[in-house]
Enzyme design. Structure first.
Site, PDB file in Angstrom:
ATOM      1  N   CYS A  58       0.832  -1.207   0.000  1.00 39.03           N
ATOM      2  CA  CYS A  58       0.000   0.000   0.000  1.00 39.03           C
ATOM      3  C   CYS A  58       0.871   1.264   0.000  1.00 39.03           C
ATOM      4  O   CYS A  58       1.612   1.505   0.948  1.00 39.03           O
ATOM      5  CB  CYS A  58      -0.900  -0.042   1.241  1.00 39.03           C
ATOM      6  SG  CYS A  58      -1.745   1.496   1.614  1.00 39.03           S
ATOM      7  N   CYS A  61       0.391   3.626   2.956  1.00 40.13           N
ATOM      8  CA  CYS A  61       0.936   2.994   4.171  1.00 40.13           C
ATOM      9  C   CYS A  61       2.445   3.215   4.232  1.00 40.13           C
ATOM     10  O   CYS A  61       2.997   3.541   5.289  1.00 40.13           O
ATOM     11  CB  CYS A  61       0.649   1.491   4.187  1.00 40.13           C
ATOM     12  SG  CYS A  61      -1.099   1.065   4.227  1.00 40.13           S
TER      13      CYS A  61
END
Length: 139
Positions: A58, A61
């Site tokens: 991600c 992230c």
């Protein structure tokens, strides 16, 4: 600011593993047992837990991970943990994770706040609010 909902297609080259999601005072949770252990430790020590449900693939992230580590060093009175939703899929599903990153703020294992997405100012604001609330309600 942003979040990931599904895993993107890759060309087989996995550069995601180079990102450091733990470090500083961030504890990497890889099993339900280690989660239970950290929750018990936080309850015993009267600490609020910031749980970051993340994924190595991600982008948002990966972007917020160094900031999360920074926060863990700035606020040692809180417990910072990170859970890889790919490693603990069933456990993450039990927390109804719809997008990553999702941050849960927990007192005695119970949710007191939540943030979805890699929003640095909002994460900082919620942590400051949690710190303020703990100084009003000492254990």
């Amino acid at each position: 600011m942003g979040n990931c909902v599904t895993k993107p297609e890759t060309d087989g080259y996995d550069s995601d593993k180079n990102v450091e999601f733990s470090g500083g005072n961030v504890h990497l949770i890889t099993t339900k047992e280690s989660w239970d252990q950290k929750m018990a430790e936080a309850s015993r020590d009267g600490k609020i837990v910031i749980a970051n449900f993340s994924a190595t693939w991600c982008g948002p992230c990966k972007m917020i991970a160094p900031f999360y580590v920074e926060l863990s060093e700035k606020y040692p009175s809180l417990m910072f943990i990170v859970i890889d939703v790919e490693e603990l899929t069933e456990f993450s599903t039990s927390w109804d994770i719809k997008a990553t990153p999702t941050f849960f703020f927990l007192r005695d294992g119970q949710q007191i706040d939540k943030l979805v997405g890699a929003n640095k100012p909002e994460l900082q604001k919620k942590i400051t609010a949690v710190i303020d609330s703990t100084s009003q309600y000492p254990k």
